[in-house]
Structures are given as C-alpha cells and as structure tokens.
Motif scaffolding. Sequence first.
Motif, PDB file in Angstrom:
ATOM      1  N   GLY A  90      -9.212  18.387  25.945  1.00 34.82           N
ATOM      2  CA  GLY A  90      -8.356  17.399  25.303  1.00 34.82           C
ATOM      3  C   GLY A  90      -8.402  17.467  23.798  1.00 34.82           C
ATOM      4  O   GLY A  90      -8.718  18.482  23.185  1.00 34.82           O
ATOM      5  N   GLU A  91      -8.053  16.328  23.161  1.00 34.61           N
ATOM      6  CA  GLU A  91      -8.004  16.253  21.707  1.00 34.61           C
ATOM      7  C   GLU A  91      -9.407  16.318  21.111  1.00 34.61           C
ATOM      8  O   GLU A  91     -10.392  15.967  21.759  1.00 34.61           O
ATOM      9  N   GLU A  92      -9.458  16.723  19.848  1.00 42.41           N
ATOM     10  CA  GLU A  92     -10.740  16.765  19.171  1.00 42.41           C
ATOM     11  C   GLU A  92     -11.292  15.350  18.995  1.00 42.41           C
ATOM     12  O   GLU A  92     -10.533  14.383  18.862  1.00 42.41           O
ATOM     13  N   THR A  93     -12.607  15.229  19.014  1.00 44.65           N
ATOM     14  CA  THR A  93     -13.252  13.928  18.835  1.00 44.65           C
ATOM     15  C   THR A  93     -13.546  13.643  17.368  1.00 44.65           C
ATOM     16  O   THR A  93     -13.865  12.499  17.018  1.00 44.65           O
ATOM     17  N   LYS A  94     -13.440  14.679  16.528  1.00 46.83           N
ATOM     18  CA  LYS A  94     -13.716  14.478  15.116  1.00 46.83           C
ATOM     19  C   LYS A  94     -13.145  15.642  14.331  1.00 46.83           C
ATOM     20  O   LYS A  94     -13.107  16.770  14.811  1.00 46.83           O
ATOM     21  N   LYS A  95     -12.673  15.374  13.123  1.00 43.25           N
ATOM     22  CA  LYS A  95     -12.270  16.450  12.212  1.00 43.25           C
ATOM     23  C   LYS A  95     -12.688  16.081  10.800  1.00 43.25           C
ATOM     24  O   LYS A  95     -12.650  14.920  10.395  1.00 43.25           O
ATOM     25  N   VAL A  96     -13.143  17.096  10.069  1.00 40.45           N
ATOM     26  CA  VAL A  96     -13.714  16.885   8.737  1.00 40.45           C
ATOM     27  C   VAL A  96     -13.039  17.838   7.766  1.00 40.45           C
ATOM     28  O   VAL A  96     -12.943  19.043   8.026  1.00 40.45           O
ATOM     29  N   ASN A  97     -12.577  17.301   6.628  1.00 38.42           N
ATOM     30  CA  ASN A  97     -12.013  18.121   5.575  1.00 38.42           C
ATOM     31  C   ASN A  97     -13.134  18.573   4.638  1.00 38.42           C
ATOM     32  O   ASN A  97     -13.828  17.746   4.040  1.00 38.42           O
ATOM     33  N   LEU A  98     -13.328  19.869   4.526  1.00 36.12           N
ATOM     34  CA  LEU A  98     -14.334  20.436   3.651  1.00 36.12           C
ATOM     35  C   LEU A  98     -13.643  21.280   2.581  1.00 36.12           C
ATOM     36  O   LEU A  98     -12.617  21.898   2.828  1.00 36.12           O
ATOM     37  N   GLY A  99     -14.215  21.313   1.406  1.00 37.97           N
ATOM     38  CA  GLY A  99     -13.633  22.113   0.340  1.00 37.97           C
ATOM     39  C   GLY A  99     -12.781  21.281  -0.599  1.00 37.97           C
ATOM     40  O   GLY A  99     -12.574  20.081  -0.433  1.00 37.97           O
TER      41      GLY A  99
END
Length: 609
Positions: free
Chosen positions: A258-267
């Motif tokens: 399914g869908e991701e449980t978390k996403k993080v913007n790095l950079g």
Amino acid sequence: MASNSNASQTFTCALTGLTPLTDAVVTPSGYICSRKLLLTKLSENGGMDPFDTSRTLDESTLVDLTSSSAAAAAPPRPPTATSLPSLLTQISSEFDTVLLELYDTRKALEETRRELSSALYQNDAAVRVVARLVRERDEARAALEEFLAKGGPAVVTATTPPATNEEQDGTKRNEKRAASPVQVDATPSSKKPRSSNIDTATSENEEDLSKIPQETLNTMTSTWQILSSNRRTIAKKSKRSKEQIDHQNQVLEDKLSGEETKKVNLGKSTAKAGVLCVAKIGTSCHLNDSAAGGDDEYIVSGGHDKQAIVYNVTSGQIVATLSGAGGDVIAVSGMIVSDKVMLVGTGSADGVVRLYSVPIASGGDDEVQLLGSEQLGGGGGVVPVSVIVHFSSTAEGATIIAGGSDGSVNVFKSVESGLKLITYLKSVDGNEFTSGCIHPDGLIYAAGTTSGKLLIYDLKTQAVAGTLQGHDGNPINCISVSDNGYHVATSSSEDSPIHIWDLRKLKLSATITPPSDVGTVTSLAFDPMGLYLAYSGAEATKVCVVKDWDRVVSTLSKTKTGKKGKNALVAPTCGGVIWGGKGLGEDGDKVWIAAGCDGEKPIRFWGLN
C-alpha cells in the motif's frame, strides 16, 4: 581338474566347465580339455595355446586321459541328415561353438578391463601434470607483474595515479554546531587533482599499489572470520517450515503493501530534486547492540545538491549534513564504529572519495570532521560506481573500498594526513565498471561492467575469482548480495529480466521478469535475513520470495513524480531501495523499506510506525 570317487574318475574341461565324455586330454601347461573342442580352438587361433599365448600347442603334445573303471564306448553309427541323432549332433556342435565364443568373450573382457585401468591411470597422471604447468604459469605471470610494478621496462602508468589530499588548516575545527543538523564544508582548495603528499625522499621506494598491504589484509581477514561465523548463523535462521513461510509472507504483506507510512524531504529545498543514492548505516561486527547506540537506525543519502544527509530513522531527526563535494553525490556508505562515532564515506561525480566522522546523537563528541578526501586512482574523468566503508573499519583507522568507472578497485586507508590510496587494481581485460557491491564476509567484491559481465574479486588474493556473463551484454546497473552470502542479484537498464546468481556454484540460478507496472529496474536489495528480494523501478517497488522468485508478496505504491504535462518526469531513476529492522522472525518482525528516486525530493518509508 580331476576329482576321485570310489567307482570312477571324472574330469572338468577348462574351456567349457563341463565333463568330457570320451576325449579328455591334458595340455603341457596342465589344463584338462575336450580334445575336439581344443583342436577346434587351435584351428581358430593358429595353433597357440589358449591358456598361455606365449607358446604353441600341437596335437601330438596332448596326453589322453581315460577313466580307470569306465569301459570304452563304441562310437555311434553316422547319423542320417534327417534323423534325430543328426539333429542332436548339430545342436551339440552349436553348443560347443557357443561355449568357445563365451570363453573368448570373457577373456576379451578381462583384457579390456586391464587396458581401461591403465588408461585411467595415464589420464590421472596427465591431469596432474597439466595442473602443475598451469600453476607454474600463474606463478611466472605473477612474478612478471611484480617485476613490472617495481620498475621493469614497461611500468604501468596507472600505478602512480593522481590524487587529491584535503589540506589541513593546522588547527582543529572546534566550533560546535549551532543547531542540528551540522554542516561541514569539505570543498577542496583546488579542483585540479593533486598528487598525494608522499615524502620525496621515499620516491625511489614507491609502494606497490597492485597489492593490499599485509597489515590491512590481516585486519580484513580477522574481520572476515567473525563475519563468516555470523553469516552461517543467519543461514541457519533462514531455514523455515512451510507454515512459517506462509505466516511471514502474510506479515510482510500487511506491513509493507500500500501507501508509504512516512516520507522525509532531505537535502536543499532549492536544489534539483532527486535522490541519487541511499544506504543503511551498518554496525561494526566488533560492537554489540548496546555499544552501537541501542535500537536507533540510521540512513545516509546523496543527491544533486552535492551533499550527503545522515538521518536517524528511529527519532526522525537529521543528524548531519555533509557538504563540500565537487559534484553530485552518487555513492554513499556508513558504519557505526563506536558508541559515539560513525564513519560515512561518499563518492561524487568529480571522482573524489571522502570520509567523514559523524558523532552519534547520544555520544559526547559534538563535532563532525572530514577525515580526508582522495581522487580515484584512474585520475580525471573516472567516477565512483560504489563507495563502501569496510567492515574492518574502526575509530582508529578506516578502510574504504571504491569501484571506479575505469574498471578499477580502489582501496583507501585513513591516515593522519587524510585519506590515502593504498591499492589500485585495474581490470586487465579493459572492462569498465557500472556498479559494485561487497560480500557480507568482506573479502569478495562484485563489480558489474558495461558488457554485462559480473566480475567476482577475491580481495585476499587481489585477483578475479570468477566471471559471470549475463544480460545479453548490456550494462549492469545494480548489484545486491544476500546477507547469507548465497545469492547475487543483478539488473540492467537495457534488459528487463533480473538475474539471480549462485555464488557457491558461480552460475545463473534464476531470472525474474518484473511486472509491467515496475518499469525499468534500477535498484535491488535483499532483506536482513536473506529471505526476500526487493526490486525498484521507475514506477514501483515489489518484494518477492527468495527461491520462489516469481511470487510477489508485497507491492509498494507507485512513485508519483509530482509533475504533469511537458515537465513530467517520464522515467525517473530509482536512487536506491534499502531494508531496515532485523528481519522477520527477529525482534518482533521489525522490518521496513525505504526508497528514493531521481526527480523526487522525499525518501519514502514503508513499515515504519
């Protein structure tokens, strides 16, 4: 042979094994036969003794034998052609012929057995001679290479490659971070590669870059002994019953699909979007869990913003920002070496390998340091295809294995003056590398080439231990080795099937044709127990079962590019897929997956609470 009885004496024919009725004779060699059969045999073999072929035998030398009590029987009358006695005589004659042929056959069989035994012995001796000659040839080649490397008439110029050393200020960087994350400026003072600062007084005794120094090799070997034992433990734990397989497949499907449980913007937010590489920071085998920061897990990523980001997955905090690269950061690796420090290695598009010391959040040291930087051995135009902080690295000294696009394996060592190139192994067949990966034992390096070859390097001997040809000659863009050390997975951007190689037999064991909703496969990763393989493409990530490769147990949601119309990213390149946790069956089935791709800023996580 004769056997006595009270009433009569009987004999056994040495040719037929039957008792001669009236014509028993004995040969000079001591054999009893039927006269009729023996004379027939002599007419066939030219008068040679059938029992001793070195002597001739004549009828006059035969001695008649008669039973002392048996009366001489009168010979029967000549039978007619149609009478029953005639038929019996013909049958008897044919029977005698069969017996003689049987004797010849047995004798020929015995002779053939002797000849076969002799031929096998000669073949075995020839094989031993060939093996000895091959060994002597290899030793001669090695001696020639050593002679050339030490200043022979045709010294390879690649043994003294240009390199870049980071100039030191003469004072330590004691400024503490104003706030997390910490940024370190690692920009070289000159973009032109400089030669390593080896003292000119020792120029006449240049080090042999074709070999790994014995001290470093001893450290790697001792680490291999620990890792090999750990790997066998993983292999034992990976043995499962059918019920366990079904249960773990269901757990994996529930946790990851399914869908991701978390996403993080790095950079940097202003930089070009894209995650070009991502890796999980491992823990040194010389540390236990309590000495390695407990349950915290870390990843490191690189992108177009010319910096690497160290991220604490457990706490959700950026630990450090490692800047200063002269180009896109395209290869990263890390290793926790103490309860306070982790080492992070990066490779950038300018061909420079950098090593950083990053404090762990719970440690006492609050300073990020650039330990050194060095150009790849091939010089300008060579970019790293992989940068690996070796398992033998410690806080006192680190070893980095880096693959170069020129077809080279570079070994760096951290010294007081920075990072030093100690070994440069160049492919003798002109292969150019496109990807690289290290075996869980730490003494085998696998390199993918532009021609579809998978080269298996034995770092202990600094030689190619095997060459595997696949992907119809197309470049290999990704390699992953299972933690149990049995399987190697490779993919090609030009060839859709994933190849699964058996390292124990050095042959192709399976292929996987990814579904159409995955796209071009550009990243591969085995789970920590070696039970599952995740493969990511431009569109999605899927997880399949090891040894049941076509069975997909989890599909991670399709990657969204975030752009439409003319600016849409048609086929973003996956920057990497990694597994976290300790694997199914360990630590309460704690497992997660992270993936990032070129064209997107965030790294997406599945399975994290």
